[in-house]
Design an enzyme around this catalytic site. Structure first.
Site, PDB file in Angstrom:
ATOM      1  N   ALA A  65       2.868  -1.486  -5.591  1.00 59.63           N
ATOM      2  CA  ALA A  65       4.040  -1.677  -6.441  1.00 59.63           C
ATOM      3  C   ALA A  65       3.626  -2.157  -7.832  1.00 59.63           C
ATOM      4  CB  ALA A  65       4.985  -2.686  -5.800  1.00 59.63           C
ATOM      5  N   GLY A 110       1.131  -1.177  -1.292  1.00 59.88           N
ATOM      6  CA  GLY A 110       1.829   0.096  -1.180  1.00 59.88           C
ATOM      7  C   GLY A 110       0.933   1.300  -1.386  1.00 59.88           C
ATOM      8  N   GLU A 113      -0.394   1.889   1.980  1.00 61.20           N
ATOM      9  CA  GLU A 113       0.715   2.379   2.805  1.00 61.20           C
ATOM     10  C   GLU A 113       0.977   3.852   2.538  1.00 61.20           C
ATOM     11  OE1 GLU A 113       3.763  -1.076   3.802  1.00 61.20           O
ATOM     12  OE2 GLU A 113       3.334  -1.024   1.644  1.00 61.20           O
ATOM     13  N   GLU A 133      -0.337  -7.889   1.047  1.00 62.03           N
ATOM     14  CA  GLU A 133       0.968  -8.473   0.718  1.00 62.03           C
ATOM     15  C   GLU A 133       1.126  -9.931   1.118  1.00 62.03           C
ATOM     16  OE1 GLU A 133       1.837  -4.000   1.006  1.00 62.03           O
ATOM     17  OE2 GLU A 133       0.509  -5.460   1.974  1.00 62.03           O
TER      18      GLU A 133
END
Length: 259
Positions: A65, A110, A113, A133
């Site tokens: 992010a 992310g 991910e 995270e």
């Protein structure tokens, strides 16, 4: 306004490049929308048989992010952005065509991910990855807590998520997170080679095989075998199946049309 996603298609292989190298290819709102638009076009382009996703430059695949952008957001805007990241990551998972993540540099949060939602992960030997995270007061929110345990087992995934550990490419390979580690200068060459090996096969077969594997992995074996049978039956009346039989009998390479 600059474009943050570039797509090139050659011989049935689409290479989707994240082009925010100056920001470690972090997932800004604009980039997320561009990724989804690109995947929407790819989804319905039957000339595209395999997809490679990578980052521009050698430093970052995707840093996750865009935290700088997030600083100025309200709580509601943050929730919407997190949902958009989840939708985008899922888009790679549900894309009809096989997707290879060519991890050219750091893939944290992310970014990892996104790679986990792809079918195959190939990493540069200089890459570093991690679901980081919990070090930021949050948890993986775009499928990481679900996809990583399914890939490497719950115990190992919990250790990596709880510690926010950052892994080298070789460590990621040892964990089973990536399937290939290659020299950085050979990454796209090797990704294309693997993609070509896939693209030489019947495209409808690739689509149905991906569907059978992905859906079957989420259920019990009896249901999974029914899913496989349905996927198989979808191919019985295709021109490609008949072409495959003819080519085998005639001892030549099949020419598949995706019909």
């Amino acid at each position: 306004m600059p474009n943050f996603v570039n797509v090139e298609v050659t011989e049935g292989i689409a290479i989707l490049v994240l082009t925010r190298a100056e920001s470690a290819n972090a997932l800004s709102i604009q980039m997320l929308h561009e990724i989804n638009n690109a995947l929407e076009r790819i989804q319905y382009d039957r000339s595209i048989r395999v997809v490679i996703v990578t980052g521009d430059g050698e430093k970052a695949f995707c840093a996750g992010a865009d935290l700088k952008e997030r600083k100025g957001m309200s709580e509601e805007e943050v929730r919407k952005t997190v949902a958009l990241i989840g939708k985008t990551v899922d888009h790679f998972d549900t894309l009809s065509q096989p997707v290879i993540a060519a991890i050219n540099g750091v893939a944290f949060g992310g970014g990892l991910e996104l790679a986990l939602a792809c079918d195959i992960r190939m990493a540069s030997n200089t890459a570093k990855i991690g679901l980081t995270e919990t070090a930021l007061g949050i948890i993986p929110g775009a499928g990481g807590t679900q996809r990583l345990p399914r890939l490497i087992g719950a115990g190992k995934a919990k250790e990596l998520i709880y510690t926010a550990r950052r892994l080298t490419a070789d460590e990621a390979y040892a964990y089973g997170i990536v399937e290939h580690v290659v020299p950085s200068q050979q990454l796209i060459v090797e990704a294309k080679r693997l993609a070509t090996e896939m693209a030489n096969n019947a495209p409808l077969s690739l689509i149905q095989a991906k569907k059978a594997i992905n859906q079957g992995m989420q259920t019990d074996i009896a249901t999974a075998l029914q899913i496989e049978s349905l996927a198989y039956n979808h191919l019985l009346n295709t021109e490609d199946r008949l072409e495959g039989l003819r080519a085998f009998q005639e001892k030549r390479q099949p020419i598949y049309s995706g019909k």
